[in-house]
Design a protein around this motif. Structure first.
Motif, mmCIF file in Angstrom:
data_model
loop_
_atom_site.group_PDB
_atom_site.id
_atom_site.type_symbol
_atom_site.label_atom_id
_atom_site.label_comp_id
_atom_site.label_asym_id
_atom_site.label_seq_id
_atom_site.Cartn_x
_atom_site.Cartn_y
_atom_site.Cartn_z
ATOM 1 N N VAL A 238 -4.560 14.294 5.757
ATOM 2 C CA VAL A 238 -5.200 12.976 5.732
ATOM 3 C C VAL A 238 -4.361 12.029 4.877
ATOM 4 N N TRP A 239 -4.431 10.764 5.199
ATOM 5 C CA TRP A 239 -3.897 9.730 4.309
ATOM 6 C C TRP A 239 -5.016 9.279 3.394
ATOM 7 N N LEU A 240 -4.779 9.343 2.098
ATOM 8 C CA LEU A 240 -5.788 8.994 1.094
ATOM 9 C C LEU A 240 -5.383 7.711 0.375
ATOM 10 N N PHE A 241 -6.339 6.789 0.222
ATOM 11 C CA PHE A 241 -6.126 5.527 -0.488
ATOM 12 C C PHE A 241 -7.325 5.258 -1.390
ATOM 13 N N VAL A 242 -7.144 4.389 -2.362
ATOM 14 C CA VAL A 242 -8.263 3.825 -3.106
ATOM 15 C C VAL A 242 -8.220 2.309 -2.907
ATOM 16 N N VAL A 243 -9.348 1.733 -2.521
ATOM 17 C CA VAL A 243 -9.438 0.291 -2.380
ATOM 18 C C VAL A 243 -10.241 -0.265 -3.558
ATOM 19 N N THR A 244 -9.708 -1.310 -4.179
ATOM 20 C CA THR A 244 -10.414 -2.009 -5.244
ATOM 21 C C THR A 244 -10.920 -3.323 -4.685
ATOM 22 N N HIS A 245 -12.244 -3.489 -4.695
ATOM 23 C CA HIS A 245 -12.844 -4.693 -4.133
ATOM 24 C C HIS A 245 -12.800 -5.842 -5.140
ATOM 25 N N SER A 246 -13.097 -7.021 -4.666
ATOM 26 C CA SER A 246 -13.018 -8.213 -5.513
ATOM 27 C C SER A 246 -13.986 -8.146 -6.694
ATOM 28 N N ASP A 247 -15.064 -7.336 -6.571
ATOM 29 C CA ASP A 247 -16.020 -7.197 -7.672
ATOM 30 C C ASP A 247 -15.630 -6.086 -8.643
ATOM 31 N N GLY A 248 -14.463 -5.444 -8.402
ATOM 32 C CA GLY A 248 -13.981 -4.391 -9.299
ATOM 33 C C GLY A 248 -14.384 -2.989 -8.883
ATOM 34 N N GLU A 249 -15.297 -2.853 -7.924
ATOM 35 C CA GLU A 249 -15.706 -1.525 -7.459
ATOM 36 C C GLU A 249 -14.573 -0.852 -6.694
ATOM 37 N N ARG A 250 -14.504 0.484 -6.795
ATOM 38 C CA ARG A 250 -13.455 1.241 -6.119
ATOM 39 C C ARG A 250 -14.049 2.257 -5.158
ATOM 40 N N ASP A 251 -13.395 2.446 -4.033
ATOM 41 C CA ASP A 251 -13.815 3.431 -3.045
ATOM 42 C C ASP A 251 -12.595 4.198 -2.542
ATOM 43 N N THR A 252 -12.812 5.471 -2.210
ATOM 44 C CA THR A 252 -11.768 6.279 -1.595
ATOM 45 C C THR A 252 -11.828 6.108 -0.083
ATOM 46 N N LEU A 253 -10.680 5.916 0.535
ATOM 47 C CA LEU A 253 -10.589 5.765 1.984
ATOM 48 C C LEU A 253 -9.683 6.861 2.536
ATOM 49 N N LYS A 254 -10.078 7.441 3.692
ATOM 50 C CA LYS A 254 -9.306 8.524 4.294
ATOM 51 C C LYS A 254 -9.106 8.270 5.785
ATOM 52 N N ILE A 255 -7.902 8.565 6.244
ATOM 53 C CA ILE A 255 -7.583 8.500 7.663
ATOM 54 C C ILE A 255 -6.994 9.839 8.085
ATOM 55 N N ASN A 256 -7.523 10.419 9.170
ATOM 56 C CA ASN A 256 -6.964 11.650 9.712
ATOM 57 C C ASN A 256 -5.516 11.379 10.128
ATOM 58 N N ALA A 257 -4.576 12.106 9.551
ATOM 59 C CA ALA A 257 -3.154 11.815 9.777
ATOM 60 C C ALA A 257 -2.659 12.279 11.143
ATOM 61 N N PHE A 258 -3.463 13.057 11.867
ATOM 62 C CA PHE A 258 -3.093 13.447 13.224
ATOM 63 C C PHE A 258 -3.683 12.493 14.265
ATOM 64 N N THR A 259 -4.948 12.163 14.112
ATOM 65 C CA THR A 259 -5.662 11.413 15.148
ATOM 66 C C THR A 259 -5.889 9.940 14.848
ATOM 67 N N GLY A 260 -5.788 9.557 13.563
ATOM 68 C CA GLY A 260 -6.081 8.185 13.187
ATOM 69 C C GLY A 260 -7.556 7.912 12.990
ATOM 70 N N ASP A 261 -8.399 8.941 13.076
ATOM 71 C CA ASP A 261 -9.841 8.754 12.893
ATOM 72 C C ASP A 261 -10.147 8.371 11.448
ATOM 73 N N ASN A 262 -11.178 7.587 11.282
ATOM 74 C CA ASN A 262 -11.620 7.157 9.957
ATOM 75 C C ASN A 262 -12.524 8.226 9.351
ATOM 76 N N LEU A 263 -12.134 8.799 8.219
ATOM 77 C CA LEU A 263 -12.910 9.833 7.537
ATOM 78 C C LEU A 263 -13.551 9.306 6.259
ATOM 79 N N SER A 264 -13.457 8.012 6.031
ATOM 80 C CA SER A 264 -14.028 7.404 4.816
ATOM 81 C C SER A 264 -15.539 7.517 4.854
ATOM 82 N N GLU A 265 -16.128 7.749 3.672
ATOM 83 C CA GLU A 265 -17.589 7.893 3.604
ATOM 84 C C GLU A 265 -18.235 6.571 3.263
#
Length: 243
Positions: free
Chosen positions: A216-243
């Motif tokens: 999977v490709w793993l990222f952290v996104v920081t929103h404008s309000d300072g909150e952070r979330d983990t984002l995941k993309i299946n590296a074979f299929t491109g499917d979104n695995l983020s919760e």
């Protein structure tokens, strides 16, 4: 074969990605420098290991328990030892104290900057590596917990063993492809700041006592309000695995 046969050719993908990346920047979505390199990875299988680190007879100021092949250690007194993510932390014990960051390195875990960044000052997270990539699922992590004063209060450890390749290596999405997928799945909004991506192994499936690991490709996104979330993309299929 079934995935690659449905993929547009590389020229079309590159042109489309360039347009979408430009659109993201126009919407004030901040991106780290990303790679367009095409990596390779495997499907893997592994089992939970019960061969966890032992502190018996070495120090006494802690309580430890093992449940469902997960070691949990709580320090009786919070310790002023905090990870810097440095590989030079080699001292496991200081007097009667345990240095959990050094234990993580000595047990073969590596500091996971992205998972730790999501947790802020609460945790320092270290990943086991399988097939040369870090694990981001709960089965292969060494997690050091910190209190509000930055002192270590304890740690947990899980470990993967009996790692088996299920098929030959295959091509995965590039980091750029994964970023574009996140945007297409509406995971990124104006003002968001996206971290550098990390190709990793994650597991959400168990078959005959084995956990199945997918890149999977793993990222952290920081929103404008300072909150952070983990984002995941299946590296074979491109499917979104983020919760």
């Amino acid at each position: 074969m079934w995935w690659r046969s449905n993929r547009p050719d590389s020229v079309q993908v590159t042109d489309a990605n360039t347009s979408i990346i430009a659109e993201m920047k126009h919407q004030n979505i901040q991106l780290s420098k990303f790679s367009t390199k095409i990596p390779y990875a495997n499907y893997l299988a592994g089992k939970q290991s019960d061969k966890l680190i032992s502190l018996s007879g070495k120090v006494s100021d802690y309580e430890a328990s093992v449940k469902n092949q997960k070691l949990s250690v709580n320090f009786k007194t919070p310790q002023s030892i905090k990870s810097s993510g440095s590989k030079n932390e080699t001292s496991k014990y200081i007097g009667n104290q345990i240095d959990p960051t050094a234990l993580a390195y000595s047990a073969g875990y590596q500091y996971n900057k992205i998972l730790s960044y999501e947790q802020g000052a609460k945790q320092g997270i270290y990943s086991q590596k399988i097939d040369k990539l870090p694990v981001v699922s709960q089965q292969g992590l060494f997690v050091v917990n910190y209190d509000k004063d930055g002192k270590a209060t304890g740690f947990t450890q899980t470990k993967i063993s009996h790692i088996t390749e299920l098929r030959d290596e295959r091509v995965t999405l590039s980091e750029e492809d994964a970023i574009v997928s996140l945007y297409r799945f509406n995971e990124l909004n104006s003002g968001d700041k996206l971290s550098k991506g990390m190709l990793s192994y994650d597991s959400a499936l168990k078959v005959n006592g084995y956990d199945i690991y997918t890149p999977v490709w793993l990222f952290v996104v920081t929103h404008s309000d300072g909150e952070r979330d983990t984002l995941k993309i299946n590296a074979f299929t491109g499917d979104n695995l983020s919760e």
